[in-house]
Design an enzyme around this catalytic site. Structure first.
Site, PDB file in Angstrom:
ATOM      1  N   GLU A 185       0.698  -1.274  -0.004  1.00 56.77           N
ATOM      2  CA  GLU A 185      -0.025  -0.107   0.015  1.00 56.77           C
ATOM      3  C   GLU A 185       0.895   1.163   0.035  1.00 56.77           C
ATOM      4  O   GLU A 185       0.412   2.411   0.490  1.00 56.77           O
ATOM      5  CB  GLU A 185      -1.032  -0.149   1.295  1.00 56.77           C
ATOM      6  CG  GLU A 185      -2.117  -0.946   1.203  1.00 56.77           C
ATOM      7  CD  GLU A 185      -2.959  -0.742   2.099  1.00 56.77           C
ATOM      8  OE1 GLU A 185      -3.018  -0.129   3.090  1.00 56.77           O
ATOM      9  OE2 GLU A 185      -4.322  -1.407   1.853  1.00 56.77           O
ATOM     10  N   GLU A 257      -6.513  -7.805  -1.613  1.00 53.85           N
ATOM     11  CA  GLU A 257      -7.449  -7.695  -0.263  1.00 53.85           C
ATOM     12  C   GLU A 257      -8.866  -7.229  -1.057  1.00 53.85           C
ATOM     13  O   GLU A 257      -8.925  -6.665  -1.703  1.00 53.85           O
ATOM     14  CB  GLU A 257      -6.944  -6.916   0.657  1.00 53.85           C
ATOM     15  CG  GLU A 257      -5.326  -7.057   1.267  1.00 53.85           C
ATOM     16  CD  GLU A 257      -5.075  -5.806   2.045  1.00 53.85           C
ATOM     17  OE1 GLU A 257      -5.823  -5.111   2.496  1.00 53.85           O
ATOM     18  OE2 GLU A 257      -3.660  -5.739   2.197  1.00 53.85           O
TER      19      GLU A 257
END
Length: 555
Positions: A185, A257
């Site tokens: 991320e 995810e």
């Protein structure tokens, strides 16, 4: 290298600083998720007299793993990666888990949740876990350590060193199919990530690289665009389309995810909440299967986990898992477990207690199952047969089965209504139980036609809803769900009022062995009713005593 107990040893006799040995195994069997064939290679360092000074053994397998624009191919066969994310944490002991627990997590993922893949978020994990993934045939996406933050030049040097360590330590694992070479991320940093990709491709040209993003259309230096797709909110599309996410349609797209913090769910939440949690995983997974554009989908996550003070539920726990932190399944676990054909699965979403549902109406009841169809009996009388909901989930291998028909033929057989009246009233009664007076107009029309053809009044309709759907009245209601596969009864679930409670006690490993470290096993105490149904709201205190050279970890 050995197979079936036979070992070939390559020896370099003359003194040398380095040596290369090439072996050919023409009859080697490929490693895959169904047949994880493994081989051993033993390297020995000898002195001038041929005596072994040092030896090293490693396990490996033969397989090809390729990501293309339309997905992932294992040994040339297109394979959808259906998996979950795993943190390497446990209650009370954090990351300090011995071999047995590490291996048990791989077994839970493969044999209980029936996943074919796992992402080791967000760091390399125990060799014991990876060894077990090799042994079981569980595909692995692993990555260098980190979360969001990118530091200065010295920090980047250390990250590259850790990446190199990860590659050298783990590249013989056949289960690993993808290297994560970005900080999880993080924002784009072309110079840094060009460097990490170069390291990965130099040390292991056989595997693709990726990096997990929350960004759309970020710079794609790697081979696979891994995207955390948290776009589903319960009422919209399950996942974003490839063209809206990645800047390069010629490379594979992977959902790294999904769900997680979008709908935290505790084991003790009410039935509608637990059901919606499972349905959200179903919608995202169905969308990922749908278009042939996703190589796979890793749900967030395998189990609940401890977190920092700003991100949990006030108790520093993230309730994002399809199991709790003790690896006890929530309803959503059954969604993953049911997407296979080898082991029958059937979990009913409701306890069939009307007080668990808004307005005391059961509404839609789901079965997360791989059965071909499910028969419902009410108080021993056949009511209806329900089939996988391919309309709502057209792309899942095994869509959930749902039913809202708790009436069956009761309107004609018990209430003695004519066939025409029953034809109109039955769907109106079901809709009324869901929507009350906010039901769609067509059901008001059906209700009106039913009233006209039967001579009933509106009050009579309300009584029928309460009697046959709400379960109001003096009669104790018992529901029996029967799951059928290839015409054979394979699963049965009975839901009725709790008349007896007992503890179901199961031990993962009955024998603990103290070796290089301490050993641990999980003892699961589950409160169940007389039909074996787990009681999610049981709050009885249980005291555990241990005798002998062992102790209970935690309170």
């Amino acid at each position: 290298c050995s197979s079936a107990g036979e070992t070939l040893v390559c020896r370099q006799l003359p003194p040398a600083e380095s040596a290369e040995c090439r072996l050919t195994l023409p009859d080697a069997a490929p490693w895959d998720t169904e047949h994880p064939n493994l081989y051993r290679c033993i390297a020995e360092l000898l002195d001038a007299e041929g005596q072994v000074l040092h030896s090293r053994e490693t396990t490996f397998g033969f397989r090809t793993a390729m990501f293309r624009a339309d997905g992932f191919y294992l040994n040339g066969k297109k394979t959808f990666l259906r998996g979950l994310n795993r943190h390497q944490s446990y209650p009370y002991i954090g990351y300090a888990a011995p071999e047995s627990l590490q291996r048990q997590d791989a077994r839970i993922l493969k044999n209980e949740l029936h996943c074919n893949a796992v992402r080791t978020s967000h760091y390399p994990q125990s060799q014991y876990f990876l060894d077990e993934c090799d042994r079981l045939g569980l595909l692995v996406f692993t990555e260098l350590p980190g979360w969001q933050h990118i530091g200065d030049a010295a920090w980047k040097d250390r990250a590259c060193a850790m990446l190199q360590e990860m590659l050298l330590q783990n590249r013989n694992h056949p289960s690993i199919i993808l290297w994560g070479v970005r900080i999880n991320e993080s924002v784009d940093d072309d110079e840094f990530y060009t460097r990490t990709n170069k390291i990965a491709h130099a040390l292991d040209p056989s595997r693709a690289t990726s990096g997990v993003r929350y960004l759309e259309k970020s710079h794609l230096i790697e081979d696979v665009y891994a995207y955390n797709d948290f776009s589903h909110n319960g009422s919209n599309a399950g996942a974003k389309r490839k063209k809206d996410v990645t800047p390069d349609l010629s490379k594979a797209l992977l959902i790294s995810e999904c769900n997680g913090h979008m709908y935290p769910t505790k084991p003790c939440d009410d039935a509608p909440h637990r059901q919606e949690h499972a349905l959200r995983h179903a919608r995202v997974l169905d969308a990922a299967y749908a278009d042939g554009e996703h190589a796979g989908c890793f749900g967030w996550c395998m189990f609940d986990y401890a977190t920092h003070k700003d991100f949990g539920s006030g108790d520093r726990i993230c309730y994002h898992g399809v199991t709790d932190m003790f690896r006890v399944p929530k309803l959503a676990a059954a969604l993953y477990a049911s997407q296979q054909d080898d082991t029958p699965v059937m979990e009913i979403s409701s306890s069939m207690d009307i007080g668990e549902h808004p307005g005391s109406q059961l509404g839609q009841v789901y079965a997360f199952t791989n059965c071909d169809y499910i028969k419902l009996y009410k108080n021993g009388v056949y009511v209806s047969t329900a089939y996988p909901n391919k309309k709502a989930f057209p792309h899942l291998p095994h869509p959930p089965v749902f039913t809202d028909d708790f009436i069956g033929d009761a309107l004609t057989e018990k209430e003695h209504l004519n066939e025409t009246a029953a034809k109109f009233l039955k769907p109106a009664l079901v809709a009324g139980s869901k929507y009350a007076f906010s039901m769609p107009k067509k059901y008001f029309l059906m209700a009106g036609l039913g009233i006209v053809t039967s001579g009933m009044k509106i009050g009579d309709m309300v009584s029928l809803v309460e009697k046959y759907i709400g379960g109001w009245g003096d009669e104790q209601v018992s529901y029996r769900f029967e799951g059928y596969k290839d015409g054979q009864l394979v699963k049965t679930a009975v839901k009725t009022a709790v008349a007896e409670t007992k503890l179901d006690v199961r031990v993962d490993n009955p024998e603990l062995v103290e070796a290089d470290t301490y050993d641990v096993t999980r003892v699961a105490l589950t409160a169940v009713d007389q039909n074996g149904n787990r009681l999610p709201f049981a709050s009885n205190a249980v005291t555990v005593h241990v005798e002998g050279p062992a102790e209970v970890i935690g309170p």
